[in-house]
Design a protein around this motif. Sequence first.
Motif, short mmCIF file in Angstrom:
data_model
loop_
_atom_site.label_atom_id
_atom_site.label_comp_id
_atom_site.label_asym_id
_atom_site.label_seq_id
_atom_site.Cartn_x
_atom_site.Cartn_y
_atom_site.Cartn_z
N ASP A 1 0.82 -1.21 0.00
CA ASP A 1 0.00 0.00 0.00
C ASP A 1 0.86 1.26 0.00
O ASP A 1 0.61 2.20 -0.75
CB ASP A 1 -0.91 0.00 1.22
N MET A 2 1.89 1.27 0.84
CA MET A 2 2.70 2.48 0.97
C MET A 2 3.36 2.88 -0.34
O MET A 2 3.23 4.01 -0.81
CB MET A 2 3.77 2.30 2.05
N PHE A 3 4.04 1.93 -0.97
CA PHE A 3 4.78 2.28 -2.18
C PHE A 3 3.87 2.47 -3.39
O PHE A 3 4.15 3.29 -4.25
CB PHE A 3 5.85 1.22 -2.46
N ALA A 4 2.77 1.72 -3.43
CA ALA A 4 1.84 1.89 -4.54
C ALA A 4 1.20 3.27 -4.52
O ALA A 4 1.15 3.97 -5.54
CB ALA A 4 0.75 0.82 -4.49
N VAL A 5 0.73 3.69 -3.35
CA VAL A 5 0.10 5.01 -3.26
C VAL A 5 1.13 6.13 -3.31
O VAL A 5 0.87 7.21 -3.82
CB VAL A 5 -0.75 5.11 -1.97
N LEU A 6 2.34 5.85 -2.79
CA LEU A 6 3.42 6.84 -2.87
C LEU A 6 3.69 7.24 -4.32
O LEU A 6 3.78 8.43 -4.65
CB LEU A 6 4.69 6.27 -2.25
N PHE A 7 3.78 6.24 -5.19
CA PHE A 7 4.07 6.54 -6.59
C PHE A 7 2.81 6.79 -7.42
O PHE A 7 2.88 7.43 -8.47
CB PHE A 7 4.86 5.37 -7.22
N GLY A 8 1.67 6.28 -6.95
CA GLY A 8 0.45 6.42 -7.74
C GLY A 8 -0.46 7.53 -7.27
O GLY A 8 -1.67 7.49 -7.53
N VAL B 1 6.06 -2.05 -8.30
CA VAL B 1 6.01 -2.39 -6.87
C VAL B 1 5.15 -3.63 -6.64
O VAL B 1 5.53 -4.53 -5.88
CB VAL B 1 5.47 -1.20 -6.05
N ALA B 2 3.99 -3.69 -7.29
CA ALA B 2 3.11 -4.85 -7.12
C ALA B 2 3.80 -6.13 -7.58
O ALA B 2 3.69 -7.18 -6.92
CB ALA B 2 1.82 -4.63 -7.91
N LEU B 3 4.51 -6.06 -8.67
CA LEU B 3 5.21 -7.25 -9.18
C LEU B 3 6.33 -7.67 -8.22
O LEU B 3 6.53 -8.86 -7.98
CB LEU B 3 5.77 -6.95 -10.57
N LEU B 4 7.06 -6.69 -7.67
CA LEU B 4 8.15 -7.01 -6.75
C LEU B 4 7.64 -7.62 -5.45
O LEU B 4 8.19 -8.61 -4.96
CB LEU B 4 8.97 -5.75 -6.46
N VAL B 5 6.60 -7.03 -4.87
CA VAL B 5 6.05 -7.56 -3.62
C VAL B 5 5.48 -8.95 -3.83
O VAL B 5 5.68 -9.86 -3.01
CB VAL B 5 4.98 -6.61 -3.05
N GLY B 6 4.79 -9.16 -4.94
CA GLY B 6 4.20 -10.47 -5.22
C GLY B 6 5.25 -11.55 -5.37
O GLY B 6 5.03 -12.71 -4.97
N THR C 1 8.28 -11.55 -3.96
CA THR C 1 9.17 -11.69 -2.80
C THR C 1 8.45 -12.02 -1.50
O THR C 1 9.12 -12.25 -0.48
CB THR C 1 9.98 -10.39 -2.59
N ASN C 2 7.11 -12.03 -1.49
CA ASN C 2 6.37 -12.30 -0.25
C ASN C 2 5.34 -13.41 -0.49
O ASN C 2 4.15 -13.14 -0.70
CB ASN C 2 5.67 -11.03 0.23
N PRO C 3 5.78 -14.68 -0.45
CA PRO C 3 4.85 -15.78 -0.70
C PRO C 3 3.72 -15.89 0.34
O PRO C 3 2.64 -16.34 0.02
CB PRO C 3 5.75 -17.03 -0.67
N LYS C 4 3.98 -15.48 1.59
CA LYS C 4 2.93 -15.55 2.61
C LYS C 4 1.77 -14.62 2.27
O LYS C 4 0.60 -14.98 2.46
CB LYS C 4 3.49 -15.19 3.98
N LEU C 5 2.07 -13.43 1.77
CA LEU C 5 1.01 -12.53 1.35
C LEU C 5 0.30 -13.07 0.13
O LEU C 5 -0.92 -13.02 0.03
CB LEU C 5 1.59 -11.13 1.05
N ARG C 6 1.06 -13.63 -0.80
CA ARG C 6 0.48 -14.16 -2.03
C ARG C 6 -0.50 -15.30 -1.74
O ARG C 6 -1.52 -15.45 -2.41
CB ARG C 6 1.60 -14.65 -2.94
N LYS C 7 -0.21 -16.09 -0.70
CA LYS C 7 -1.06 -17.23 -0.35
C LYS C 7 -2.09 -16.91 0.73
O LYS C 7 -2.84 -17.78 1.14
CB LYS C 7 -0.19 -18.40 0.13
N MET C 8 -2.14 -15.64 1.16
CA MET C 8 -2.99 -15.24 2.28
C MET C 8 -4.46 -15.43 1.98
O MET C 8 -4.96 -15.05 0.91
CB MET C 8 -2.73 -13.77 2.62
N GLN C 9 -5.20 -16.05 2.93
CA GLN C 9 -6.66 -16.19 2.86
C GLN C 9 -7.23 -16.00 4.26
O GLN C 9 -6.56 -16.30 5.25
CB GLN C 9 -7.07 -17.55 2.31
N TYR C 10 -8.46 -15.50 4.36
CA TYR C 10 -9.11 -15.39 5.67
C TYR C 10 -10.58 -15.72 5.54
O TYR C 10 -11.12 -15.76 4.45
CB TYR C 10 -8.92 -14.00 6.27
#
Length: 411
Positions: A237-244, A395-400, A402-411
Amino acid sequence: MISFTPLQTLQNVEFRNLLTGRFFIVLAFRMLATLLGWWVYQLTKDPFSIGLIGLSEVIPAVSCALYAGHVIDMNEKKRLLLICNYAYIFLIGLLLVPAFLDVEMHFTGHQITYYIYGVIFFTGIARAFIGPIVPSMIPKIVKKENLPNAVTLNQATFLISSVCGHAVGGILIGFIGVKWTLVAILALIFLASLFFWQLHKQHSEYKKETVNVVESMREGISYIFKTKEILGALCLDMFAVLFGGAVAMIPVFATDILNSGAEGFGLLNAASDIGSMCIITILSIVPLRKNQGKILLAVVTGFGLCIIGFGLSKLYWLSFMFLVMSGMLDGISVVIRGTIVQLKTPDHIRGRVLSVNSIFIMSSNEMGQFESGVMAKLLGVVRSVVFGGCMTVLVALLVGSTNPKLRKMQY
C-alpha cells in the motif's frame, strides 16, 4: 468461515455512533484537503506548492506516530478521541484569519501559503493520534465474528464521506468561496464530536507505571516485522500510493489541462472515492471468500494501469472514468489490507500496530503528494503521473514475487 452479517453489526448503537462521528469528521477533512489544494494552487500557480501541503503534515504525523500508538494503548481512548477532535477545531479555526482578513491586512499569496503550511504542521500532530484511535476502538465494540464486516462498514463510511467531502468541497468553493467553506468544515467537526461523546469509555489494559515507553513502541514494530502478511500488505500500500498519487495533481489537471473549473475539480477529486464506495458496497453483499492475497496484488497492478491512463487522458469524462476505476481497485485493496491487520493483531498491542499502519498510510498519501509535486516540477505534470503509475505496477510485481505468505494469504 467467518460470518458476515451487516445488519447485525449495524444494530450495535455504539458502533453506529462511532461510524456517524467518523463520517462527519472525515467529510470535513476531505473538504479541507480539497480546499487547501485549490486554495494554495490559486495563490501560487505552482504544482510544487501542493506537494508541500503533504510534506507539512506528514513530517509531524510520522514523527509522532509511534509514541501516539503507545499513548493510545496506555490511556482511555474516548478521551483521546475528543481531545484530538477539539484540537482540530482550534487549528482549522486559525485558517479563518487569512481567509477573512487577507484584504484588510494585505497578505501576499506566499505569506498566506506559508501560514497554511504552519497550521497543517500542527494538524499533523493531531492526526498521528486520531488516525489509529477509531480503528483501535472497533474490536472492543463489535464481536470478533463480525469484525471483517465492521472493517468493511468502517471503510465504506470513510469512502462515502470522502466522496461527499471532495465533491461538496469543490462545489462550496465555487458557490460560497474559501472562507465560508472553512466555516462549514468547522461545523462538521463539531458535529462529529457530539457523536463521539455518546461512546463508552475504553480503558487501557496496562498500568502506566509498569510499561517502558521505548519497549512499548518497539513491541508494536517488532510484531509487524514478524507478521509477513501484515508487513507485505502495508509495504504494498505504501509504495503503490506513494508513486500512484495522481490525486495530488488534480488541481493542476482541472485548471490547466481539462479546464473544468472548481465544480469539475470537486467531482474529479471525488472520482476515485466514488469507485471505492461502489465496490465496497458490493463487497458488503458479496464478500471475498478466498485468494485475498492474490487479489490484493492484482488490484494494485490494475490501480497503477489506471493512473497511467489518467495521466495520458485529455478528455474530462475519460479522466473521470480512469479515476473511478482506480478507486474501485483501491477499495478492494483497502478492505483486504484492513481485514488482515485487524484479524492478525492482538488487542493488547492494537493501538501500536495501527499507529505503525498509520505511518505507512501517511507516508504513502502525504509523501505521495510531496513526491507528485517534486516529480511534476522535474518532469512536468503528465509525465510525473505516468511515471508514478509505472512504478506502482513495478512495486506490485516485486512484492508479489518476494512475499509468498502474502500471495497465499486467505481469511
